[in-house]
Design a protein around this motif. Structure first.
Motif, short mmCIF file in Angstrom:
data_model
loop_
_atom_site.label_atom_id
_atom_site.label_comp_id
_atom_site.label_asym_id
_atom_site.label_seq_id
_atom_site.Cartn_x
_atom_site.Cartn_y
_atom_site.Cartn_z
N UNK A 68 -2.97 5.19 -11.25
CA UNK A 68 -3.70 5.41 -10.10
C UNK A 68 -2.41 5.79 -9.17
N UNK A 69 -1.53 5.04 -9.01
CA UNK A 69 -0.13 5.39 -8.24
C UNK A 69 0.43 6.50 -8.25
N UNK A 70 0.66 6.94 -9.66
CA UNK A 70 1.35 8.11 -10.15
C UNK A 70 0.60 9.33 -9.94
N UNK A 71 -0.66 9.50 -10.13
CA UNK A 71 -1.57 10.64 -9.82
C UNK A 71 -1.53 10.78 -8.14
N UNK A 72 -1.71 9.71 -7.51
CA UNK A 72 -1.75 9.68 -6.12
C UNK A 72 -0.41 10.65 -5.71
N UNK A 73 0.53 10.23 -6.20
CA UNK A 73 1.96 10.87 -5.83
C UNK A 73 2.09 12.30 -6.36
N UNK A 74 1.40 12.58 -7.46
CA UNK A 74 1.42 13.92 -7.90
C UNK A 74 0.30 14.95 -7.08
N UNK A 75 -0.52 14.27 -6.13
CA UNK A 75 -1.40 14.96 -5.33
C UNK A 75 -2.85 14.70 -5.51
N UNK A 76 -3.25 13.93 -6.48
CA UNK A 76 -4.74 13.91 -6.39
C UNK A 76 -5.19 12.86 -5.44
N UNK A 77 -6.70 13.26 -5.15
CA UNK A 77 -7.21 12.18 -4.16
C UNK A 77 -7.53 11.05 -5.43
N UNK A 78 -7.31 9.83 -4.93
CA UNK A 78 -7.49 8.84 -6.03
C UNK A 78 -8.57 7.76 -5.42
N UNK A 99 4.61 0.48 -11.36
CA UNK A 99 3.79 1.12 -10.11
C UNK A 99 5.27 1.67 -9.36
N UNK A 100 4.85 2.24 -7.93
CA UNK A 100 6.13 2.64 -7.45
C UNK A 100 5.88 1.89 -5.97
N UNK A 101 6.57 0.86 -5.65
CA UNK A 101 7.66 0.30 -6.48
C UNK A 101 7.40 -0.29 -7.60
N UNK A 102 8.12 -0.89 -8.45
CA UNK A 102 7.99 -1.71 -9.48
C UNK A 102 7.89 -3.08 -9.20
N UNK A 103 6.92 -3.74 -10.30
CA UNK A 103 6.77 -5.46 -10.23
C UNK A 103 7.72 -6.02 -11.51
N UNK A 104 8.60 -6.75 -11.35
CA UNK A 104 9.13 -7.18 -12.62
C UNK A 104 9.15 -8.78 -12.47
N UNK A 105 8.71 -9.22 -13.51
CA UNK A 105 8.65 -10.82 -13.53
C UNK A 105 9.33 -11.54 -14.84
N UNK A 106 9.79 -12.50 -14.75
CA UNK A 106 9.99 -13.60 -15.97
C UNK A 106 9.96 -14.83 -15.80
N UNK A 107 9.66 -15.84 -16.64
CA UNK A 107 9.50 -16.95 -16.54
C UNK A 107 8.14 -17.28 -16.01
N UNK A 132 -0.21 -7.73 -3.38
CA UNK A 132 -0.66 -7.52 -2.03
C UNK A 132 0.32 -6.37 -1.61
N UNK A 133 1.59 -6.43 -1.69
CA UNK A 133 2.35 -5.35 -1.13
C UNK A 133 2.00 -4.01 -1.90
N UNK A 134 1.85 -3.91 -3.31
CA UNK A 134 1.34 -2.72 -4.09
C UNK A 134 0.23 -2.18 -3.45
N UNK A 135 -0.89 -3.19 -3.25
CA UNK A 135 -2.19 -2.39 -2.62
C UNK A 135 -1.99 -2.28 -1.31
N UNK A 136 -1.13 -2.59 -0.33
CA UNK A 136 -0.65 -2.05 0.87
C UNK A 136 0.03 -0.70 0.77
N UNK A 137 0.89 -0.67 -0.41
CA UNK A 137 1.57 0.84 -0.63
C UNK A 137 0.31 1.90 -1.06
N UNK A 138 -0.34 1.34 -1.79
CA UNK A 138 -1.52 2.43 -2.19
C UNK A 138 -2.23 2.82 -0.91
N UNK A 139 -2.72 1.76 -0.02
CA UNK A 139 -3.38 2.02 1.06
C UNK A 139 -2.74 3.18 1.91
N UNK A 140 -1.36 3.01 2.22
CA UNK A 140 -0.50 3.76 3.01
C UNK A 140 -0.33 5.17 2.44
N UNK A 141 -0.49 5.44 1.26
CA UNK A 141 -0.44 6.78 0.55
C UNK A 141 -1.81 7.46 0.52
#
Length: 464
Positions: free
Chosen positions: A191-201, A351-359, A220-229
């Motif tokens: 969803x994030x990638x195709x929005x950046x490529x120009x699709x309405x998502x 996603x853009x930005x990415x989420x990395x986790x460990x532990x 929550x941060x990613x969802x806010x980024x999605x909304x801003x785009x």
């Protein structure tokens, strides 16, 4: 006589296991029906992350005016419409990369004298495998057959407008309006990638927020980024049916609402490739969902039969599949074995930005009653991030209150998957926050924030 190993499946779990086995002196046969590399190379990881990497360049271009780079007419802003996305060229490049990666794996198999058979395999017993009218005797068998996209009866993919993630690479144009059903890792990434490529998502999420299995603050941060785009996120909704209308798609939600678009991507999970391959005859048990039951050294319920990767349902990550495969061969061939430890697995959401986790996650620490402290800093404070125009993301570390041991970590930001590695080492080797903080970092660097976050946990006192 060399130990005879038969491996079913040429993805990361299979080909990594083959290399380990042949280096231990085994005679190895690898069976693959689709092409070397498996889903990870052919239809999943390599192609999807290539699309995402292409889309990420849009965000880089958008930051250019902040850095003093403007259009020739002096304009200091850029709109998506000024960029031309050639979907055919993108997918042609993906196919080229996929073929190259698969060829490289084939070359590696050939150099190590690993026999590769193209065909469907079936277990006749714990010591025999049938493929292409040939019966192979085996001292040990590894099943690494992966998984495939889950299909809903009311939303059967047609490869034209209703798609699984394996069918996106035949598109000749960027979808005008892509509806993504499923807001887990796969759905959110595409969803994030195709929005950046120009699709309405429009992203259909069964929960109130996307990425429900991730750190809540990160999601929550990613969802806010999605909304801003400009992405439309429909929360608390389930797709009941998807219909190809000829000119587009109609998605009917469980509450009766209807969403119209030009294409629909179904990202509603996976099912294991374990059917009709003789598992029952060989004594290999599967669970109620069809995943092969394995222990921490990849043994199944049948003596001498191992399994690795997505067909086991352990964690749907190529790195985990490869580790399971390597562990299986070490155990089968009598080498030293360290059982897999899922708490040490580092994972990344692209996603853009990415989420990395460990532990451990914060919720897991709470549920286990472990005493811990949290240290967190925004990347926007980092001097290197300022130079690069990065203004979102953070680093968060969970430290044990008494011992100072790093229990888990979350990084959200550009290339987070690259920056999680030192914290992955810390979790795997039980390092303390002081040990991580005492290591030198380059100045300026994004990793400097990781060091500072660890430093703020010294003595478990937060100077704020």
């Amino acid at each position: 006589m060399a130990t005879r190993i038969v491996i079913i499946g040429g993805g990361p779990g299979g080909y990594e296991a083959a290399i380990v086995a042949v280096k231990e002196g085994a005679e190895v046969t690898l069976i693959e029906r689709q092409g070397l590399g498996g889903n990870a190379v052919l239809t999943d990881v390599v192609p999807s992350k290539t699309v995402i990497a292409t889309a990420e360049w849009r965000t880089i271009a958008d930051r250019a005016p902040q850095l003093g780079i403007r259009d020739t007419d002096g304009s200091d802003s850029a709109e998506f419409s000024e960029h031309v996305v050639d979907m055919q060229a993108i997918n042609a490049r993906i196919r080229k990369l996929v073929l190259k990666q698969s060829h490289d794996i084939a070359t590696r198999m050939a150099k190590n004298d690993i026999r590769v058979i193209d065909g469907e395999a079936r277990l006749l017993s714990p010591t025999q495998v049938e493929v292409a009218d040939e019966v192979l005797d085996a001292d040990a068998i590894l099943i690494a057959t992966g998984a495939r996209p889950r299909v809903l009866p009311s939303a059967v993919p047609d490869g034209e407008r209703i798609l699984t993630w394996t069918q996106l690479y035949d598109l000749t144009e960027v979808p005008e309006h892509l509806i993504v059903v499923g807001s887990g890792v796969t759905g959110a990434e595409f969803a994030g990638a195709y929005r950046l490529l120009g699709s309405e998502v429009t992203l259909i999420s069964s929960g109130e927020r996307v990425l429900s299995t991730q750190d809540p603050e990160a999601a929550e941060l990613i969802q806010d980024v999605f909304a801003s785009r400009g992405m439309h996120v429909v929360g608390g909704a389930r797709a009941q049916a998807v219909e190809n209308t000829g000119a587009g798609v109609k998605v009917t939600l469980g509450d009766g609402r209807v969403v119209h678009g030009t294409h629909c991507l179904m990202a509603v999970g996976s099912v294991p490739n374990t059917q009709d391959m003789g598992l029952e005859a060989a004594g290999v048990e599967v669970d109620e969902r069809g995943y092969i039951r394995v222990d921490r050294v990849s043994r199944t319920t049948a003596r001498g039969v191992y399994a690795a990767g997505d067909c086991t349902g352990l964690l749907p990550l190529a790195s985990v599949a490869a580790t399971q495969g390597r562990i299986a061969m070490a155990h089968a061939l009598g080498d030293a074995v360290q059982p897999i430890e899922l708490r040490h697995v580092a994972s990344n959401v692209f996603t853009i930005p990415e989420i990395a986790t460990v532990g451990a996650t914060e919720q897991e620490l709470k549920d286990r009653g472990i005493f811990y402290e949290v240290s967190r800093l925004d990347l926007a404070r980092n001097p290197r991030a300022k130079m690069l125009g990065i203004d979102s993301g953070f680093v968060k570390i969970f430290g044990h209150t008494v011992t100072g041991q790093i229990l888990g970590a979350v990084i959200v930001g550009s290339r987070a998957g690259e920056h999680i590695f030192p914290l992955s080492l810390a979790v795997a080797h039980h390092l303390t926050v002081d040990q991580v903080a005492s290591a030198f970092t380059v100045y300026p660097s994004l990793s400097g924030t990781t060091s500072e976050v660890a430093r703020r946990l010294h003595g478990m006192r937060d100077p704020r």
